[in-house]
Scaffold this active site. Structure first.
Site, PDB file in Angstrom:
ATOM      1  N   CYS A   1       0.917  -1.175   0.015  1.00  0.00           N
ATOM      2  CA  CYS A   1      -0.041   0.023  -0.216  1.00  0.00           C
ATOM      3  C   CYS A   1       0.862   1.277   0.093  1.00  0.00           C
ATOM      4  O   CYS A   1       0.788   2.131  -0.883  1.00  0.00           O
ATOM      5  CB  CYS A   1      -0.872   0.151   1.048  1.00  0.00           C
ATOM      6  SG  CYS A   1      -2.310   1.285   1.138  1.00  0.00           S
ATOM      7  N   CYS A   2       2.029   1.238   0.883  1.00  0.00           N
ATOM      8  CA  CYS A   2       2.653   2.288   0.994  1.00  0.00           C
ATOM      9  C   CYS A   2       3.599   2.558  -0.505  1.00  0.00           C
ATOM     10  O   CYS A   2       3.714   3.783  -0.927  1.00  0.00           O
ATOM     11  CB  CYS A   2       3.868   2.215   1.987  1.00  0.00           C
ATOM     12  SG  CYS A   2       3.137   2.694   3.691  1.00  0.00           S
TER      13      CYS A   2
ATOM     14  N   CYS B   1      -0.823   8.566   7.317  1.00  0.00           N
ATOM     15  CA  CYS B   1      -2.060   8.531   6.780  1.00  0.00           C
ATOM     16  C   CYS B   1      -3.118   8.062   7.973  1.00  0.00           C
ATOM     17  O   CYS B   1      -2.650   7.536   8.920  1.00  0.00           O
ATOM     18  CB  CYS B   1      -2.108   7.184   5.797  1.00  0.00           C
ATOM     19  SG  CYS B   1      -1.070   7.509   4.282  1.00  0.00           S
TER      20      CYS B   1
ATOM     21  N   CYS C   1       7.860   3.769   6.131  1.00  0.00           N
ATOM     22  CA  CYS C   1       6.915   3.567   4.871  1.00  0.00           C
ATOM     23  C   CYS C   1       7.531   3.312   3.748  1.00  0.00           C
ATOM     24  O   CYS C   1       7.220   2.988   2.716  1.00  0.00           O
ATOM     25  CB  CYS C   1       6.155   4.726   4.600  1.00  0.00           C
ATOM     26  SG  CYS C   1       7.421   6.323   4.500  1.00  0.00           S
TER      27      CYS C   1
ATOM     28  N   CYS D   1      -3.604   4.677   9.491  1.00  0.00           N
ATOM     29  CA  CYS D   1      -2.145   4.143  10.215  1.00  0.00           C
ATOM     30  C   CYS D   1      -1.552   5.190  10.918  1.00  0.00           C
ATOM     31  O   CYS D   1      -0.276   4.702  11.376  1.00  0.00           O
ATOM     32  CB  CYS D   1      -1.219   3.938   8.839  1.00  0.00           C
ATOM     33  SG  CYS D   1      -1.899   2.894   7.375  1.00  0.00           S
TER      34      CYS D   1
HETATM   35  S1  SF4 Z   1       0.562   4.719   5.833  1.00  0.00           S
HETATM   36 FE1  SF4 Z   1      -1.145   3.148   5.560  1.00  0.00          FE
HETATM   37  S2  SF4 Z   1      -2.810   4.235   4.147  1.00  0.00           S
HETATM   38 FE2  SF4 Z   1      -0.914   5.335   3.896  1.00  0.00          FE
HETATM   39  S3  SF4 Z   1       0.049   4.191   2.174  1.00  0.00           S
HETATM   40 FE3  SF4 Z   1       1.020   3.087   3.881  1.00  0.00          FE
HETATM   41  S4  SF4 Z   1      -0.414   1.576   4.406  1.00  0.00           S
HETATM   42 FE4  SF4 Z   1      -1.216   2.856   2.891  1.00  0.00          FE
END
Ligand code: SF4
Length: 248
Positions: free
Chosen positions: A121-122, A204, A232, A207
């Protein structure tokens, strides 16, 4: 023209930057030539750097990774900061194709299920937009500080990033949080109101949680992961697998 990259240049810069104030550190880098990019998360450290760039009119591009999952307070702060300093903060957003592929594979909030899903996701929401933001850059300015976590305890002022073939500049490496707060107060720098509600480090929304008294500054980031090296991927060398975009 002398090459602006490589370990030797980074080491020489590291030595030069050590005894300068913040604005002079930033100006020196901007005057070296090549494109300088500052990536801001709108956190309190980054606001200090933005204030210096905006106030001194330093020729550094200010960009942010608008992940689509930020707190509303952070989104609002982007506009407020632009207005206060008369600058433009370029927003880099994830590709919808990448988000769709991620959601199909892991679920939109699949990052809670595994470290791999979280890194993916990151990768989609941060690393790929970051790569676009840094295209053609010789210098990447960040707000990393040695005091933010054990993982950042050795942060230098300048380091060669071989993966991205640029020099990363950390002009606040030796600042502690008290000095950051004093600069903010002395210069009326706008900051995220969430800092006062127990969020020293804000990423985010899904998170990030508030920290408890005595916890490290970044304990609220990806709090469900039992890993001392939670990051991240922006500031670690290892590449994170990222789903390929669809052909559409
Ligand atoms: S911090 Fe969380 S929502 Fe943001 S990009 Fe990373 S995993 Fe995704």
């Amino acid at each position: 023209m002398t090459a602006l990259t490589g370990n030797g240049t980074a080491q020489a810069l590291n030595d030069k930057l050590a005894n300068l104030d913040l604005a002079t550190r930033l100006s020196l880098v901007a005057e070296l030539g090549g494109r300088s990019v500052f990536t801001t998360s709108l956190g309190i450290e980054d606001q200090v750097i933005t204030a210096a760039i905006g106030t001194e009119r330093i020729a550094i591009d200010v960009v942010t990774l608008e992940t689509g999952r930020l707190f509303q307070e952070t989104v609002d702060l982007i506009d407020e900061t632009e207005s206060q300093y008369g600058i433009t903060i370029a927003r880099y957003v994830p590709a919808q194709d990448d988000i769709d592929i991620y959601a199909a594979q892991y679920g939109l909030n699949g990052f809670y299920d595994s470290v791999e899903a979280r890194h993916a996701c990151c990768g989609v929401r941060k690393l790929k937009p970051l790569a676009r933001a840094l295209e053609g850059a010789s210098f990447w300015i960040t707000g990393l500080r040695r005091g933010q976590s054990g993982n950042r305890a050795d942060t230098p002022f300048a380091e060669f990033d071989a993966d991205r073939n640029l020099i990363k500049i950390n002009p606040l490496a030796d600042w502690d949080i008290d000095r950051i707060k004093a600069y903010v107060a002395d210069n009326a720098v706008p900051v995220n109101p969430m800092h006062a509600r127990g969020y020293p480090s804000i990423g985010c929304e899904p998170c990030t949680r508030a920290i408890k008294p005595g916890e490290p500054e970044r304990a609220g980031r990806w709090w469900w992961e039992n890993d001392e090296k939670r990051e991240c991927g922006l500031h670690v060398a290892e590449a994170t697998p990222i789903p390929a975009p669809s052909a559409a």
